[in-house]
Design an enzyme around this catalytic site. Structure first.
Site, short mmCIF file in Angstrom:
data_model
loop_
_atom_site.label_atom_id
_atom_site.label_comp_id
_atom_site.label_asym_id
_atom_site.label_seq_id
_atom_site.Cartn_x
_atom_site.Cartn_y
_atom_site.Cartn_z
N ASP A 156 0.84 -1.20 0.00
CA ASP A 156 0.00 0.00 0.00
C ASP A 156 0.87 1.24 0.00
O ASP A 156 1.80 1.34 0.81
CB ASP A 156 -0.85 0.05 1.28
CG ASP A 156 -2.14 -0.74 1.16
OD1 ASP A 156 -2.35 -1.41 0.14
OD2 ASP A 156 -2.96 -0.68 2.11
N LYS A 197 -7.83 1.07 -5.29
CA LYS A 197 -9.04 0.56 -4.65
C LYS A 197 -10.29 1.34 -5.06
O LYS A 197 -10.27 2.57 -5.09
CB LYS A 197 -8.90 0.66 -3.12
CG LYS A 197 -7.93 -0.36 -2.52
CD LYS A 197 -7.96 -0.25 -1.00
CE LYS A 197 -6.81 -1.01 -0.35
NZ LYS A 197 -6.98 -2.47 -0.44
N GLY A 226 -3.47 -7.47 7.97
CA GLY A 226 -2.84 -7.63 9.27
C GLY A 226 -1.40 -8.11 9.24
O GLY A 226 -0.80 -8.35 10.28
N GLY A 282 -0.48 -3.75 3.88
CA GLY A 282 -1.16 -2.46 3.85
C GLY A 282 -0.43 -1.47 4.72
O GLY A 282 0.58 -0.90 4.33
#
Lengths: 186, 300
Positions: B30, B87, B220, B241
């Site tokens: 990300d 996204k 996570g 992320g």
């Protein structure tokens, strides 16, 4: 035994293709893994990632020396880039096993990725070629054999025991490109 | 030289799923700007995910989370040579149309953003650009594939730095694939009904012993060991992320996670790259997330 460079990319598809063509695949991640292989495939993936990991884990020199000593080698897409001597843009580790300049992402981004039936020198039927953010050969040394071109730009090349294609034979059921490599293994 | 190539066919299933195949064994990171994208590429990322805020910040700030500003997406596309994903909100087909028009390489119809449709996902067959979608189980994955997704990722619980939900989802997926493979033809329709899966795709999974598309782990993952664990559990690659750019030293951590993803079966290498990484992102216990704020529960 056919080694498949397994640092990143679709190495499992290549291994499957090797097994289906009667060869024995082996994943190659370290210099020691190179020792008893009779041929090598450098898969599709991200060439910057593969090059960086190969250089970090001391693979570049051992790969160069095995290939220049006559190890039959096939590179597809990212593998084609890694085998080249130069890229048109950017700076990334290259093996220089084929004296040619490669342009990365030559057809554009993913929306411009495509499949087509590709005519190949010496083959009666067209090859189902899958081009994914694919490179092309921008220019080559005169002794490199261009076996196929798309829009006049080389996409399948060979010099002696080293061959490279811009497309992904491992994503198809057609093993003719892999056979070219496996046939070189005594 | 032989010539005479026939017509090019873009946006086919093989072309869409094929890009995901090329990302396997790699890490997708990300990023919220061009500088982060450059760091990600130089650290060995196989692709970057362009978004306005990383999940940890979305969680902290609240409010409606939307597609990133097109200028920002384009800046990121300009900055790197690797694929750029972006996204769109669940069901927001116009955000997806905008992202396709920008030329991003993959669209993530993502539960990290606030859903735009509480009943429907995007009809992904209508696009040339391929889609990746999140799933917590086999039925959800197959519904997304039936809608045209060309790549799947576990949902995990984004923005927590806590790998437990990604592990749960990957194990459930593996268990349900094994269950489908073991089931007889006479059980297939009932299994499909129970899983909420299209029966034809379930038959395909049962025959092949796996999903017809690439499946990454997400939600996570914060450490090299997290990445290597997910790889050992059978995922094809890793999304990170908040884990990288919310940590103390993003560049070092990004490199370490890339190396652990390649050498996931070698604990000595994972140990080596895990040294002196600086501070990991602050984690969140899943039970401490108030009901209704778990991103994984978004999607239908």
């Amino acid at each position: 035994m056919v080694g498949v460079l397994a640092l990143q990319g679709d190495f499992r598809e290549h291994a499957r293709m090797v097994a289906a063509s009667g060869g024995t695949p082996r994943e190659v991640r370290t210099p020691a893994d190179l020792e008893d292989i009779d041929a090598l495939i450098i898969p599709g993936g991200e060439s910057t990632t593969i090059g960086r990991l190969a250089s970090l884990y001391g693979m570049v020199e051992p790969l160069r020396s095995r290939i220049s000593d006559g190890l039959p080698t096939l590179g597809t897409c990212a593998g084609m880039i890694f085998l080249a001597s130069e890229v048109t843009e950017g700076d990334q580790p290259l093996l220089g096993a084929l004296d040619m300049v490669v342009e990365r992402n030559a057809f554009g981004r993913q929306n411009e990725s495509f499949e087509c039936d590709l005519a190949v020198e010496g083959w009666e039927d067209a090859f189902p070629a899958v081009f994914i953010r694919a490179p092309v050969v921008d220019r080559t040394a005169p002794d490199i054999n261009v076996l196929a071109a798309h829009d006049g730009r080389p996409v399948l090349v060979r010099k002696d025991h080293v061959m490279a294609c811009a497309f992904h034979p491992e994503l198809t059921g057609d093993d003719r490109v892999h056979r070219m490599l496996i046939d070189l293994v005594a | 030289m032989k010539q005479g190539t026939k017509a090019e066919r873009a946006g086919t299933l093989r072309v869409k799923r094929g890009l995901a195949e090329m990302l396997k064994g790699g890490v997708i990171m990300d990023v919220v700007n061009a500088d982060q994208a450059t760091i990600a590429e130089e650290s060995g990322a196989v692709a970057v995910m362009a978004l306005e805020r990383v999940p940890a910040d979305i969680r902290a700030h609240g409010g409606v989370a939307r597609m990133a500003d097109p200028t920002k997406v384009e800046e990121i596309m300009e900055a790197v040579s690797i694929p750029v994903m972006a996204k769109a909100r669940i069901g927001h087909f116009v955000e997806a149309q905008v992202l396709q028009s920008l030329g991003v390489d993959y669209i993530d119809e993502s539960e990290v953003l606030t859903p735009a449709d509480s009943h429907h996902h995007i009809d992904k067959w209508a696009f040339t650009t391929p889609f990746v979608c999140g799933a917590r189980n086999l039925g959800e994955a197959l519904r997304r594939i039936a809608e045209g997704a060309a790549m799947i990722r576990t949902k995990g619980e984004p923005g927590t730095g806590n790998v437990v939900e990604a592990v749960t989802h990957m194990r459930r997926m593996n268990r349900e694939i094994a269950q489908a493979a073991a089931a007889g033809d006479d059980q297939m329709m009932t299994l499909a009904r129970d899983m909420g899966a299209p029966v034809e795709l379930l038959r395909e999974v049962a025959g092949a012993g796996g999903l017809p598309v690439v499946n990454f782990a997400a939600g996570g993952i914060a450490t090299p060991s997290d990445a290597a664990m997910m790889m050992q559990l059978g995922c094809d690659g890793i999304f990170v992320g908040s884990g990288i750019f919310k940590s103390g030293d993003p560049e070092v951590r990004a490199r370490a996670i890339v190396e652990a993803t390649t050498f996931y079966r070698d604990p000595q290498i994972v140990a080596k790259v895990s040294r002196n990484l600086g501070e990991a992102m602050v984690g969140i216990e899943i039970d401490d997330i108030p009901a209704g704020q778990r991103m994984q529960e978004r999607g239908w």
